[in-house]
Each structure stands twice: as structure tokens, then as C-alpha cells.
Design a protein around this motif. Structure first.
Motif, PDB file in Angstrom:
ATOM      1  N   LYS A   1       0.813  -1.709  -0.372  1.00 49.44           N
ATOM      2  CA  LYS A   1       0.339  -0.049   0.165  1.00 49.44           C
ATOM      3  C   LYS A   1       0.791   1.249   0.330  1.00 49.44           C
ATOM      4  CE  LYS A   1      -4.679   1.965   0.629  1.00 49.44           C
ATOM      5  NZ  LYS A   1      -5.179   1.620  -0.530  1.00 49.44           N
ATOM      6  N   GLN A   2       2.327   1.013   1.083  1.00 47.68           N
ATOM      7  CA  GLN A   2       2.849   2.783   0.329  1.00 47.68           C
ATOM      8  C   GLN A   2       3.829   2.410  -0.843  1.00 47.68           C
ATOM      9  OE1 GLN A   2       6.566   1.689   3.438  1.00 47.68           O
ATOM     10  NE2 GLN A   2       5.067   1.433   5.440  1.00 47.68           N
ATOM     11  N   ASN A   3       3.695   1.702  -1.071  1.00 48.55           N
ATOM     12  CA  ASN A   3       4.600   2.011  -2.873  1.00 48.55           C
ATOM     13  C   ASN A   3       3.597   2.144  -3.864  1.00 48.55           C
ATOM     14  OD1 ASN A   3       6.880   0.698  -1.555  1.00 48.55           O
ATOM     15  ND2 ASN A   3       6.614  -1.530  -3.001  1.00 48.55           N
ATOM     16  N   LYS A   4       1.756   1.778  -3.390  1.00 47.44           N
ATOM     17  CA  LYS A   4       1.054   1.878  -4.202  1.00 47.44           C
ATOM     18  C   LYS A   4       0.839   3.690  -4.241  1.00 47.44           C
ATOM     19  CE  LYS A   4      -3.405   1.274  -5.393  1.00 47.44           C
ATOM     20  NZ  LYS A   4      -5.136   1.779  -4.958  1.00 47.44           N
ATOM     21  N   LYS A   5       0.495   4.357  -2.947  1.00 51.17           N
ATOM     22  CA  LYS A   5       0.410   5.593  -2.188  1.00 51.17           C
ATOM     23  C   LYS A   5       1.708   6.506  -2.582  1.00 51.17           C
ATOM     24  CE  LYS A   5      -3.088   5.595  -0.294  1.00 51.17           C
ATOM     25  NZ  LYS A   5      -4.384   6.439  -0.884  1.00 51.17           N
ATOM     26  N   ILE A   6       2.969   5.842  -2.533  1.00 48.21           N
ATOM     27  CA  ILE A   6       4.627   6.666  -3.592  1.00 48.21           C
ATOM     28  C   ILE A   6       3.518   7.119  -4.995  1.00 48.21           C
ATOM     29  CG2 ILE A   6       6.474   6.862  -3.376  1.00 48.21           C
ATOM     30  CD1 ILE A   6       6.460   5.285  -0.977  1.00 48.21           C
ATOM     31  N   TYR A   7       3.556   6.058  -5.055  1.00 50.81           N
ATOM     32  CA  TYR A   7       3.588   6.155  -7.454  1.00 50.81           C
ATOM     33  C   TYR A   7       2.497   7.082  -7.108  1.00 50.81           C
ATOM     34  CZ  TYR A   7       4.296   5.644 -12.234  1.00 50.81           C
ATOM     35  OH  TYR A   7       4.226   5.712 -13.465  1.00 50.81           O
ATOM     36  N   GLU A   8       1.057   6.987  -6.516  1.00 54.01           N
ATOM     37  CA  GLU A   8      -0.174   7.841  -7.185  1.00 54.01           C
ATOM     38  C   GLU A   8      -0.373   9.133  -6.612  1.00 54.01           C
ATOM     39  OE1 GLU A   8      -2.825   6.436  -4.064  1.00 54.01           O
ATOM     40  OE2 GLU A   8      -3.586   4.757  -5.305  1.00 54.01           O
TER      41      GLU A   8
ATOM     42  N   TRP B   1       3.098  10.366  -6.613  1.00 49.86           N
ATOM     43  CA  TRP B   1       3.839  10.935  -7.926  1.00 49.86           C
ATOM     44  C   TRP B   1       2.671  11.055  -9.687  1.00 49.86           C
ATOM     45  CZ3 TRP B   1       6.736  13.475 -10.667  1.00 49.86           C
ATOM     46  CH2 TRP B   1       7.239  13.760 -12.835  1.00 49.86           C
ATOM     47  N   GLU B   2       1.988  10.050  -9.945  1.00 51.95           N
ATOM     48  CA  GLU B   2       0.406  10.580 -10.690  1.00 51.95           C
ATOM     49  C   GLU B   2       0.016  12.201 -10.178  1.00 51.95           C
ATOM     50  OE1 GLU B   2      -1.399   6.951 -10.038  1.00 51.95           O
ATOM     51  OE2 GLU B   2      -0.420   6.165 -11.742  1.00 51.95           O
ATOM     52  N   GLN B   3      -0.868  12.323  -9.492  1.00 49.19           N
ATOM     53  CA  GLN B   3      -0.927  13.626  -9.031  1.00 49.19           C
ATOM     54  C   GLN B   3      -0.015  14.628  -9.671  1.00 49.19           C
ATOM     55  OE1 GLN B   3      -4.342  14.160  -7.161  1.00 49.19           O
ATOM     56  NE2 GLN B   3      -4.613  12.502  -8.344  1.00 49.19           N
ATOM     57  N   VAL B   4       1.158  14.660  -9.201  1.00 45.08           N
ATOM     58  CA  VAL B   4       1.957  15.433  -9.484  1.00 45.08           C
ATOM     59  C   VAL B   4       1.942  15.787 -10.959  1.00 45.08           C
ATOM     60  CG1 VAL B   4       4.846  16.284  -9.394  1.00 45.08           C
ATOM     61  CG2 VAL B   4       3.481  16.655  -7.396  1.00 45.08           C
ATOM     62  N   GLU B   5       1.930  14.172 -11.761  1.00 46.19           N
ATOM     63  CA  GLU B   5       2.760  14.605 -13.211  1.00 46.19           C
ATOM     64  C   GLU B   5       1.450  14.796 -13.425  1.00 46.19           C
ATOM     65  OE1 GLU B   5       4.441  11.046 -16.370  1.00 46.19           O
ATOM     66  OE2 GLU B   5       2.526  10.936 -15.093  1.00 46.19           O
ATOM     67  N   GLU B   6      -0.203  14.648 -13.475  1.00 52.76           N
ATOM     68  CA  GLU B   6      -1.473  15.678 -14.341  1.00 52.76           C
ATOM     69  C   GLU B   6      -1.488  16.681 -13.380  1.00 52.76           C
ATOM     70  OE1 GLU B   6      -4.048  12.153 -12.950  1.00 52.76           O
ATOM     71  OE2 GLU B   6      -3.363  11.377 -13.549  1.00 52.76           O
TER      72      GLU B   6
ATOM     73  N   LEU C   1       6.196  23.253  -7.519  1.00 49.25           N
ATOM     74  CA  LEU C   1       6.941  22.090  -7.132  1.00 49.25           C
ATOM     75  C   LEU C   1       7.386  22.536  -8.627  1.00 49.25           C
ATOM     76  CD1 LEU C   1       4.998  19.311  -7.402  1.00 49.25           C
ATOM     77  CD2 LEU C   1       6.977  19.524  -5.321  1.00 49.25           C
ATOM     78  N   SER C   2       9.462  22.845  -8.540  1.00 49.79           N
ATOM     79  CA  SER C   2       9.968  23.382  -9.823  1.00 49.79           C
ATOM     80  C   SER C   2      10.898  22.520 -10.220  1.00 49.79           C
ATOM     81  CB  SER C   2      11.422  24.005  -9.104  1.00 49.79           C
ATOM     82  OG  SER C   2      12.291  22.373  -8.543  1.00 49.79           O
ATOM     83  N   GLU C   3      10.849  22.040 -11.784  1.00 52.10           N
ATOM     84  CA  GLU C   3      11.023  20.827 -12.517  1.00 52.10           C
ATOM     85  C   GLU C   3      12.373  20.110 -11.914  1.00 52.10           C
ATOM     86  OE1 GLU C   3       9.278  19.601 -15.227  1.00 52.10           O
ATOM     87  OE2 GLU C   3       8.317  21.653 -15.518  1.00 52.10           O
ATOM     88  N   LYS C   4      13.236  20.594 -10.976  1.00 52.65           N
ATOM     89  CA  LYS C   4      14.060  19.712 -10.108  1.00 52.65           C
ATOM     90  C   LYS C   4      13.453  18.720  -9.379  1.00 52.65           C
ATOM     91  CE  LYS C   4      17.706  19.530  -7.315  1.00 52.65           C
ATOM     92  NZ  LYS C   4      18.509  20.426  -6.594  1.00 52.65           N
ATOM     93  N   ASP C   5      12.169  19.870  -8.346  1.00 50.60           N
ATOM     94  CA  ASP C   5      11.475  19.059  -7.441  1.00 50.60           C
ATOM     95  C   ASP C   5      10.604  17.723  -7.852  1.00 50.60           C
ATOM     96  OD1 ASP C   5      12.257  20.402  -5.823  1.00 50.60           O
ATOM     97  OD2 ASP C   5      10.508  21.730  -5.413  1.00 50.60           O
ATOM     98  N   LYS C   6       9.572  17.988  -9.131  1.00 50.93           N
ATOM     99  CA  LYS C   6       9.246  16.434  -9.425  1.00 50.93           C
ATOM    100  C   LYS C   6      10.097  15.956 -10.117  1.00 50.93           C
ATOM    101  CE  LYS C   6       5.439  20.390 -11.782  1.00 50.93           C
ATOM    102  NZ  LYS C   6       5.536  20.789 -12.854  1.00 50.93           N
TER     103      LYS C   6
END
Length: 142
Positions: free
Chosen positions: A91-98, A100-105, A122-127
């Protein structure tokens, strides 16, 4: 017109006396990650997604108090970095990837939050930091 204004002002003032929950429960099991990721998360996510919310002065004024309290409650319900260690590893791994998905979108951090908290942008470096972090955990869960 003056009477309506006075009535509205009176209602506004009375509503200031109805408190809203602005708590920061204890940190029970904080997310364990490197300092670089942690810095990005603390700056851009922790106000709504942890038990370390910084409650600004305007969060004590109705109707902002209701809105902010509700956002924090929802944010913590979806993902709480202060209780992250209580989740099972998958569940931790899933949340971590989520994250990123929220940031990417472009969903997180929310635009309305950024209006009053420009340092959370968020800067490009942060992303890139978050992407590498999420990719690491995404590969582990495969």
C-alpha cells in the motif's frame, strides 16, 4: 440595503464563535525517505497530508476556517505522511506512485493552495526528485 448589510455582518461575526477542528494529532509513523524527497514533501504536501499542518491566521476566520479544515481532513484521509508507516508495504508503494501521478497530472499541489502558498510550487527539479522516488517504489512492487 443598510439593514441587510448589518444583518449579514452580524451573522458573519456570530459565525466566528463556532470553532472548527484545527488539530495536529501526534506523529505516529512518519514516512521514511531520503532528505531530498522529504524536503519536497514537507514544503509542498505536508500542510494537507500530515499531522504537521501549519494553520495560518486566515484559517481562524469563517468561512475560510471551514474550507481549510475540510481540505486538511480530506487530505489526511487520502494520504497522511505522519501515519504512513502504518500502511503495509504494498500500500505504501501504491501511495508513493499515486503521489507522482497526481503531481504529473498537475492535480497536486492544488492551484487554489498555491495562490496563498507560492513556495509550495514544485519546480522541475522537485518533480524529477518525486518521479525518481516513485519509479523506485513502482519497480519494487512489480
Amino acid at each position: 440595503m443598510k439593514r441587510i448589510f448589518l444583518i449579514l455582518l452580524g451573522v458573519f461575526l456570530i459565525l466566528q464563535f463556532f470553532p472548527v477542528s484545527r488539530t495536529n494529532p501526534p506523529i505516529t509513523s512518519e514516512i521514511q525517505t531520503n532528505a531530498e524527497v522529504k524536503d519536497v514533501l514537507k514544503r509542498s504536501c505536508y500542510d494537507c497530508h500530515s499531522n504537521e499542518t501549519v494553520w495560518p491566521m486566515y484559517s481562524y476566520i469563517f468561512p475560510a476556517s471551514l474550507l481549510i479544515s475540510h481540505h486538511v481532513e480530506e487530505g489526511r484521509g487520502e494520504l497522511n505522511f505522519s501515519e504512513f508507516g502504518q500502511l503495509i508495504e504494498r500500500k505504501q508503494n501504491k501511495k508513493i506512485y499515486e503521489v507522482w501521478e497526481q503531481v504529473e497530472e498537475g492535480e497536486m499541489p492544488p492551484k487554489d493552495y498555491l495562490l496563498l502558498h507560492p513556495s509550495a510550487q514544485l519546480s522541475e527539479k522537485d518533480k524529477e526528485i518525486l518521479k525518481v522516488w516513485a519509479d523506485t517504489y513502482n519497480k519494487e512492487s512489480e
